[in-house]
Design a protein around this motif. Structure first.
Motif, PDB file in Angstrom:
ATOM      1  N   GLY A 191      20.271  45.761  49.304  1.00 30.22           N
ATOM      2  CA  GLY A 191      20.715  45.210  50.582  1.00 30.22           C
ATOM      3  C   GLY A 191      19.684  45.443  51.670  1.00 30.22           C
ATOM      4  N   PRO A 192      19.899  44.868  52.846  1.00 29.57           N
ATOM      5  CA  PRO A 192      18.912  44.964  53.928  1.00 29.57           C
ATOM      6  C   PRO A 192      18.883  46.326  54.606  1.00 29.57           C
ATOM      7  N   GLY A 193      19.946  47.134  54.434  1.00 31.89           N
ATOM      8  CA  GLY A 193      20.007  48.426  55.103  1.00 31.89           C
ATOM      9  C   GLY A 193      19.653  49.571  54.183  1.00 31.89           C
ATOM     10  N   GLY A 194      20.261  50.714  54.422  1.00 31.96           N
ATOM     11  CA  GLY A 194      19.886  51.931  53.721  1.00 31.96           C
ATOM     12  C   GLY A 194      18.834  52.685  54.502  1.00 31.96           C
ATOM     13  N   TRP A 195      18.478  53.864  53.999  1.00 33.19           N
ATOM     14  CA  TRP A 195      17.500  54.695  54.699  1.00 33.19           C
ATOM     15  C   TRP A 195      16.102  54.057  54.690  1.00 33.19           C
ATOM     16  N   PRO A 196      15.420  53.997  55.857  1.00 28.33           N
ATOM     17  CA  PRO A 196      15.884  54.455  57.167  1.00 28.33           C
ATOM     18  C   PRO A 196      16.435  53.344  58.043  1.00 28.33           C
ATOM     19  N   ARG A 197      16.592  52.129  57.495  1.00 19.57           N
ATOM     20  CA  ARG A 197      16.889  50.977  58.339  1.00 19.57           C
ATOM     21  C   ARG A 197      18.256  51.073  59.023  1.00 19.57           C
ATOM     22  N   THR A 198      19.271  51.534  58.297  1.00 15.70           N
ATOM     23  CA  THR A 198      20.596  51.674  58.907  1.00 15.70           C
ATOM     24  C   THR A 198      20.529  52.613  60.106  1.00 15.70           C
ATOM     25  N   HIS A 199      19.839  53.734  59.942  1.00 15.78           N
ATOM     26  CA  HIS A 199      19.732  54.724  61.006  1.00 15.78           C
ATOM     27  C   HIS A 199      18.868  54.208  62.159  1.00 15.78           C
ATOM     28  N   GLU A 200      17.797  53.510  61.833  1.00 16.04           N
ATOM     29  CA  GLU A 200      16.961  52.943  62.892  1.00 16.04           C
ATOM     30  C   GLU A 200      17.746  51.939  63.731  1.00 16.04           C
ATOM     31  N   ASP A 201      18.664  51.216  63.100  1.00 17.76           N
ATOM     32  CA  ASP A 201      19.468  50.241  63.842  1.00 17.76           C
ATOM     33  C   ASP A 201      20.371  50.912  64.867  1.00 17.76           C
ATOM     34  N   VAL A 202      21.134  51.932  64.441  1.00 16.84           N
ATOM     35  CA  VAL A 202      22.049  52.560  65.399  1.00 16.84           C
ATOM     36  C   VAL A 202      21.270  53.291  66.493  1.00 16.84           C
ATOM     37  N   ALA A 203      20.090  53.840  66.142  1.00 14.71           N
ATOM     38  CA  ALA A 203      19.258  54.465  67.167  1.00 14.71           C
ATOM     39  C   ALA A 203      18.781  53.420  68.176  1.00 14.71           C
ATOM     40  N   ALA A 204      18.359  52.260  67.693  1.00  9.43           N
ATOM     41  CA  ALA A 204      17.901  51.198  68.590  1.00  9.43           C
ATOM     42  C   ALA A 204      19.044  50.683  69.463  1.00  9.43           C
ATOM     43  N   ALA A 205      20.256  50.621  68.906  1.00  9.62           N
ATOM     44  CA  ALA A 205      21.406  50.143  69.678  1.00  9.62           C
ATOM     45  C   ALA A 205      21.727  51.082  70.835  1.00  9.62           C
ATOM     46  N   PHE A 243      19.020  50.854  73.522  1.00 13.34           N
ATOM     47  CA  PHE A 243      19.114  49.572  74.232  1.00 13.34           C
ATOM     48  C   PHE A 243      20.010  49.670  75.474  1.00 13.34           C
ATOM     49  N   LEU A 244      20.752  50.753  75.626  1.00 13.83           N
ATOM     50  CA  LEU A 244      21.753  50.833  76.692  1.00 13.83           C
ATOM     51  C   LEU A 244      21.213  50.558  78.096  1.00 13.83           C
ATOM     52  N   PRO A 245      20.054  51.062  78.490  1.00 18.14           N
ATOM     53  CA  PRO A 245      19.564  50.712  79.829  1.00 18.14           C
ATOM     54  C   PRO A 245      19.380  49.207  80.031  1.00 18.14           C
ATOM     55  N   ARG A 246      18.893  48.522  79.004  1.00 25.25           N
ATOM     56  CA  ARG A 246      18.753  47.064  79.126  1.00 25.25           C
ATOM     57  C   ARG A 246      20.113  46.390  79.099  1.00 25.25           C
ATOM     58  N   LEU A 247      21.048  46.937  78.323  1.00 30.22           N
ATOM     59  CA  LEU A 247      22.406  46.395  78.317  1.00 30.22           C
ATOM     60  C   LEU A 247      23.013  46.484  79.709  1.00 30.22           C
ATOM     61  N   ALA A 248      22.784  47.604  80.382  1.00 30.43           N
ATOM     62  CA  ALA A 248      23.322  47.762  81.734  1.00 30.43           C
ATOM     63  C   ALA A 248      22.772  46.694  82.672  1.00 30.43           C
ATOM     64  N   GLY A 249      21.531  46.284  82.443  1.00 28.37           N
ATOM     65  CA  GLY A 249      20.958  45.242  83.275  1.00 28.37           C
ATOM     66  C   GLY A 249      21.548  43.873  83.026  1.00 28.37           C
ATOM     67  N   ARG A 250      22.167  43.676  81.879  1.00 29.73           N
ATOM     68  CA  ARG A 250      22.784  42.377  81.547  1.00 29.73           C
ATOM     69  C   ARG A 250      24.278  42.331  81.837  1.00 29.73           C
ATOM     70  N   SER A 251      24.891  43.472  82.040  1.00 27.71           N
ATOM     71  CA  SER A 251      26.343  43.522  82.182  1.00 27.71           C
ATOM     72  C   SER A 251      26.789  43.073  83.570  1.00 27.71           C
ATOM     73  N   PRO A 252      27.798  42.202  83.662  1.00 27.08           N
ATOM     74  CA  PRO A 252      28.314  41.801  84.973  1.00 27.08           C
ATOM     75  C   PRO A 252      29.126  42.903  85.647  1.00 27.08           C
ATOM     76  N   VAL A 253      29.509  43.923  84.887  1.00 27.00           N
ATOM     77  CA  VAL A 253      30.177  45.101  85.446  1.00 27.00           C
ATOM     78  C   VAL A 253      29.188  46.252  85.386  1.00 27.00           C
ATOM     79  N   ALA A 254      29.076  47.023  86.450  1.00 27.13           N
ATOM     80  CA  ALA A 254      28.127  48.137  86.492  1.00 27.13           C
ATOM     81  C   ALA A 254      28.511  49.195  85.460  1.00 27.13           C
TER      82      ALA A 254
END
Length: 357
Positions: A143-157, A160-171
């Motif tokens: 499959g496409p995941g597994g070590w380390p890709r699954t972990h790299e994904d959740v770390a990247a997510a 990403f929170l500071p950029r998510l805050a910039g896109r959110s219509p609610v602060a």
């Protein structure tokens, strides 16, 4: 990406737009012990139609599974920042699981006035059988995941929170971010708490964003211990046995990489016959051994599926804990003393642990 219809209406109508880009149709439900793992990657059969997120955004790369759903409350003042809960689903880290499994939790938390970032990630193809030749070369995860890709994904997510805050219509209040996950998602939640102490160059090391607190539920914290108890999903995630992949088992095990400064509440059921209660006890002991503090709550009336029942008392407790951290009012537990001190506060079920196996 267009903003979806108002979440309040979505919850009231119980409408769901689908599994998300590239998720594909749900696979047939597995049977037996595997069903317990898969439960947290699928929408409950009685959940009805699930709410539509306010925003669906990619957080990294081009893979169709690298996205998250943002659910937003309706504050009186959209400029007044609200806390954020990052949800990570379980399901044995497999590709057949999706963030649909935690969508009911997301909707319930949003009703309490917090934003929820419900994260999708790349998973493994299947649970791995025992190798025909244990001394032979290990296979890479299918499959496409597994070590380390699954972990790299959740770390990247999370990063990403500071950029998510910039896109959110609610602060969004990025000083009050809580990560919560269940089953395999509980493992990933605790692993995210380990990122500050991972060795340089390891997957996930050097976090770009640090959440305030972590709430793993029914998580797997020592993957070698889980393998020794016949957890085939661990072999599928890491591509082999502890003898074949010792470094992967070490880096992927939160109990082996404890940040003593983290704020964490660990929730586990004594009647859980999918993830043994020893996982939580070993993790708590190792946190205490390095001078950390842990609020460990072992409920005598909880099994592996309890946390996903949003109308049940176990989820009510988890919700209270998550919201307490998000609002800056957690009840910090002491460093873990002797095993067995912490007990569930809602009574003991009639069936002992392991009944019906």
């Amino acid at each position: 990406m267009a903003v979806a219809t108002a979440l309040t209406l979505a919850i009231g109508a119980g409408w769901w737009a689908g599994e998300g880009p590239g998720a594909g149709p749900a696979a047939p439900a597995p049977a037996g012990r595997a069903a317990g793992f898969a439960a947290y990657g699928r929408a409950p059969a009685d959940a009805g139609r699930l709410p539509e997120p306010d925003l669906r955004l990619p957080y990294a790369g081009a893979d169709p599974r690298q996205f998250g759903d943002l659910y937003l409350p309706r504050p009186r003042d959209p400029a007044l920042p609200v806390p954020v809960v990052v949800l990570i689903y379980g399901g044995g880290w497999t590709q057949r699981s999706t963030l649909r499994g935690t969508a009911p939790m997301a909707a319930d938390l949003v009703r309490a006035g917090v934003a929820v970032w419900n994260v999708e990630y790349r998973g493994t193809g299947r649970a791995a059988p025992e190798p025909a030749d244990p001394a032979g070369p290990p296979a890479e995860p299918a499959g496409p995941g597994g070590w380390p890709r699954t972990h790299e994904d959740v770390a990247a997510a999370v990063d990403f929170l500071p950029r998510l805050a910039g896109r959110s219509p609610v602060a969004l209040d990025l000083s009050r971010v809580v990560v919560a996950g269940v089953s395999a998602g509980g493992n990933l939640t605790a692993w995210l708490a380990s990122r500050p102490v991972l060795p340089a160059g390891a997957p996930g090391a050097g976090p770009g964003f640090r959440p305030a607190a972590f709430v793993p539920m029914a998580g797997v914290f020592d993957l070698a211990l889980a393998h020794g108890r016949d957890d085939r999903f661990v072999r599928g995630l890491l591509g082999g046995t502890p003898g074949q992949r010792p470094e992967r088992y070490r880096l992927a095990s939160p109990a082996r990489n404890v940040d003593p400064g983290m704020r964490i509440t660990v929730l586990q059921g004594r009647n859980d016959d999918v993830v043994d209660v020893a996982e939580a006890e070993v993790y708590a002991d190792r946190i205490g051994a390095v001078g950390g503090r842990v609020d460990l709550r072992i409920l005598d009336d909880a099994d592996h599926a309890s946390w996903g029942r949003v109308d049940g008392p176990q989820w009510a407790l988890a919700r209270e804990v998550i919201l307490g951290h998000a609002r800056g009012r957690p009840a910090a537990g002491p460093a873990r003393p002797a095993p067995g001190r912490y007990r569930g506060r809602r009574g003991r079920q009639a069936n002992p642990k392991g009944a019906g196996r």
